[in-house]
Design a protein around this motif. Sequence first.
Motif, mmCIF file in Angstrom:
data_model
loop_
_atom_site.group_PDB
_atom_site.id
_atom_site.type_symbol
_atom_site.label_atom_id
_atom_site.label_comp_id
_atom_site.label_asym_id
_atom_site.label_seq_id
_atom_site.Cartn_x
_atom_site.Cartn_y
_atom_site.Cartn_z
ATOM 1 N N ALA A 297 0.923 -1.374 -0.095
ATOM 2 C CA ALA A 297 0.152 -0.092 -0.103
ATOM 3 C C ALA A 297 0.912 1.320 -0.045
ATOM 4 C CB ALA A 297 -0.755 0.051 1.335
ATOM 5 N N THR A 298 0.453 2.335 -0.546
ATOM 6 C CA THR A 298 1.243 3.677 -0.825
ATOM 7 C C THR A 298 0.628 4.698 0.166
ATOM 8 O OG1 THR A 298 0.010 4.288 -2.597
ATOM 9 C CG2 THR A 298 2.010 3.087 -3.035
ATOM 10 N N ILE A 299 1.279 5.333 0.472
ATOM 11 C CA ILE A 299 0.745 6.732 1.304
ATOM 12 C C ILE A 299 0.565 7.748 0.228
ATOM 13 C CG2 ILE A 299 1.116 8.307 3.039
ATOM 14 C CD1 ILE A 299 3.619 6.281 3.830
ATOM 15 N N GLY A 300 -0.614 7.884 -0.156
ATOM 16 C CA GLY A 300 -0.979 8.972 -1.187
ATOM 17 C C GLY A 300 -0.579 8.151 -2.530
ATOM 18 N N GLU A 301 -0.684 9.259 -3.430
ATOM 19 C CA GLU A 301 -0.073 8.582 -4.848
ATOM 20 C C GLU A 301 1.193 9.521 -5.276
ATOM 21 O OE1 GLU A 301 -3.801 10.146 -6.503
ATOM 22 O OE2 GLU A 301 -2.767 11.424 -7.510
ATOM 23 N N GLY B 21 11.160 -5.257 -19.227
ATOM 24 C CA GLY B 21 10.305 -4.046 -18.938
ATOM 25 C C GLY B 21 8.861 -4.576 -18.049
ATOM 26 N N ILE B 22 8.314 -3.697 -17.604
ATOM 27 C CA ILE B 22 7.000 -3.981 -17.120
ATOM 28 C C ILE B 22 6.233 -2.727 -17.504
ATOM 29 C CG2 ILE B 22 7.562 -5.348 -15.225
ATOM 30 C CD1 ILE B 22 7.684 -2.863 -13.403
ATOM 31 N N SER B 23 4.886 -2.948 -17.495
ATOM 32 C CA SER B 23 3.818 -1.911 -17.626
ATOM 33 C C SER B 23 2.564 -2.150 -17.014
ATOM 34 C CB SER B 23 3.550 -1.713 -19.159
ATOM 35 O OG SER B 23 2.713 -2.936 -19.721
ATOM 36 N N THR B 24 1.821 -1.146 -16.536
ATOM 37 C CA THR B 24 0.873 -1.287 -15.662
ATOM 38 C C THR B 24 -0.158 -0.116 -15.717
ATOM 39 O OG1 THR B 24 -0.107 -1.769 -13.526
ATOM 40 C CG2 THR B 24 2.043 -0.249 -13.828
ATOM 41 N N PRO B 25 -1.457 -0.118 -15.856
ATOM 42 C CA PRO B 25 -2.283 0.754 -15.761
ATOM 43 C C PRO B 25 -2.299 1.583 -14.454
ATOM 44 C CG PRO B 25 -3.722 -1.100 -15.503
ATOM 45 C CD PRO B 25 -2.241 -1.520 -15.806
ATOM 46 N N ALA B 26 -1.638 0.952 -13.617
ATOM 47 C CA ALA B 26 -1.467 1.737 -12.236
ATOM 48 C C ALA B 26 -0.579 2.691 -12.050
ATOM 49 C CB ALA B 26 -1.338 0.469 -10.973
ATOM 50 N N ALA B 27 0.579 2.862 -13.009
ATOM 51 C CA ALA B 27 1.474 4.124 -13.014
ATOM 52 C C ALA B 27 2.052 4.126 -14.387
ATOM 53 C CB ALA B 27 2.585 3.345 -12.162
ATOM 54 N N ALA B 28 2.186 5.504 -14.365
ATOM 55 C CA ALA B 28 2.635 5.854 -15.812
ATOM 56 C C ALA B 28 3.954 5.788 -15.995
ATOM 57 C CB ALA B 28 2.199 7.585 -15.866
ATOM 58 N N LEU C 289 1.852 7.191 -9.955
ATOM 59 C CA LEU C 289 0.646 6.520 -9.882
ATOM 60 C C LEU C 289 -0.626 6.974 -10.325
ATOM 61 C CD1 LEU C 289 1.550 4.893 -6.100
ATOM 62 C CD2 LEU C 289 1.490 3.734 -8.307
ATOM 63 N N THR C 290 -1.388 6.196 -10.966
ATOM 64 C CA THR C 290 -2.605 6.829 -11.245
ATOM 65 C C THR C 290 -3.308 7.081 -9.921
ATOM 66 O OG1 THR C 290 -2.547 5.226 -12.965
ATOM 67 C CG2 THR C 290 -4.804 6.112 -12.819
ATOM 68 N N SER C 291 -3.326 6.181 -9.214
ATOM 69 C CA SER C 291 -3.974 6.443 -7.623
ATOM 70 C C SER C 291 -3.249 5.632 -6.660
ATOM 71 C CB SER C 291 -5.580 6.224 -7.508
ATOM 72 O OG SER C 291 -5.694 4.713 -8.010
ATOM 73 N N SER D 197 -6.190 -5.074 -6.061
ATOM 74 C CA SER D 197 -5.200 -5.647 -6.959
ATOM 75 C C SER D 197 -5.097 -4.826 -8.302
ATOM 76 C CB SER D 197 -5.648 -7.127 -7.145
ATOM 77 O OG SER D 197 -6.898 -7.198 -7.796
ATOM 78 N N PHE D 198 -4.064 -5.114 -8.977
ATOM 79 C CA PHE D 198 -4.077 -4.303 -10.132
ATOM 80 C C PHE D 198 -3.095 -5.182 -11.130
ATOM 81 C CE2 PHE D 198 -0.417 -2.891 -7.371
ATOM 82 C CZ PHE D 198 0.517 -3.124 -8.261
ATOM 83 N N PRO D 199 -3.202 -5.055 -12.578
ATOM 84 C CA PRO D 199 -2.416 -5.782 -13.143
ATOM 85 C C PRO D 199 -1.184 -5.414 -13.601
ATOM 86 C CG PRO D 199 -4.036 -4.874 -14.684
ATOM 87 C CD PRO D 199 -4.405 -4.296 -13.324
ATOM 88 N N VAL D 200 -0.235 -6.103 -13.821
ATOM 89 C CA VAL D 200 1.278 -5.792 -14.318
ATOM 90 C C VAL D 200 1.494 -6.663 -15.584
ATOM 91 C CG1 VAL D 200 3.644 -5.708 -14.017
ATOM 92 C CG2 VAL D 200 2.078 -4.611 -12.207
#
Lengths: 157, 197
Positions: free
Chosen positions: A38-42, A64-71, A115-117, A124-127
């Motif tokens: 978990a993160t403290i804020g984004e 490499g990795i990609s995810t909609p959770a982070a730009a 982070l997107t949020s 959970s989120f996809p990577v």
Amino acid sequence: MRNILLGGLAMVLFAGAAQACETVTLGDLSVDHAWSRATIGESRPAVFYVAITNAGTQDDALTGISTPAAAMPMLHETVVADGVASMPHAMSVPVPAGQTTELAPGGYHGMLMQLTSALKEGDSFPVTLIFEKAGEVTVNVEVLSLRAEGPTCDDAS
Amino acid sequence: MIRLSVLQKVLWGAVVLAAAGSVFIYQRQPVQQIETVEAFRPEFALADADGQIRQSAEFRGRHSLVFFGFTNCPDVCPTTLSEVAQVMDELGPDAAKVQPVFISVDPERDRQMGLNEFTTAFHPSILGLAGDAASTRAAADSFKIFFEREDDTAAPDGYSMSHSPALYLIGPEGDWLRQYTYGTPASEILADLKSRL
């Protein structure tokens, strides 16, 4: 010590893998134990840990990795040398044939910037992992407590 | 009078020799043995999240667990903070005898991002300190630790901080007692602490 622990817990895992610790496969590669904190804020970066087992005879590499959770998700490595920890960008993480490669605390890790949020415990989120030879595979990442030190499926005892 | 100043010179000479000798001995000793060679008392004066200057002297009478880091650090720092949090939880009633102190090596950004928010998310007992550049450097020098800003386009804001990741145990008299190297399990830290409290 940690290796013994992981080994023992891995056996527990094989006995009955929990749903939260899903394994996805891509050819000879299997990917599991995907987790984050978990993160403290984004505004602070999140982390991504995973285990990749290469059951084949050909070496591969995670490039490499990609995810909609982070730009801006990137691979980093924590290096402790001469009593100083630094965190250089890793161009790729070797995934040698016949071995399990771990992205784990104190070593290789995915650093999820912009982070997107905020990541909340229980989310959970996809990577998507991008391999040099095998191609791409997407894994579901469990967000654990800020204080988590390993994937929950390892604590199944 | 003249004889006295000669004597003074001799004495001062002895002091210099002794100091040089102790530096020499210090440098030749493995880290674990420092406590048997000479007590050293790291000092700091750094602002907390409210801007109050907190000095090392105010922590006398208790043990302190001191560590350096920065809040934008996703891997090493959460691991250390989690271990400290676990130690504090498991100390139970003895927790009041131990003050964990997080010293930012990236004070300006950490202050902007929220220092308390970060430390209390791990454990409410952890005191976060973020001084200015000079007092931060002085604190690190006093603990004989290293930190450095590293430009890195692959890091947030284009830089990261490399730093000594160990935990330092300071005794009730302010003496540096030992370090726990990065990765020391919380259970080991707890056992060692309990044997001292």
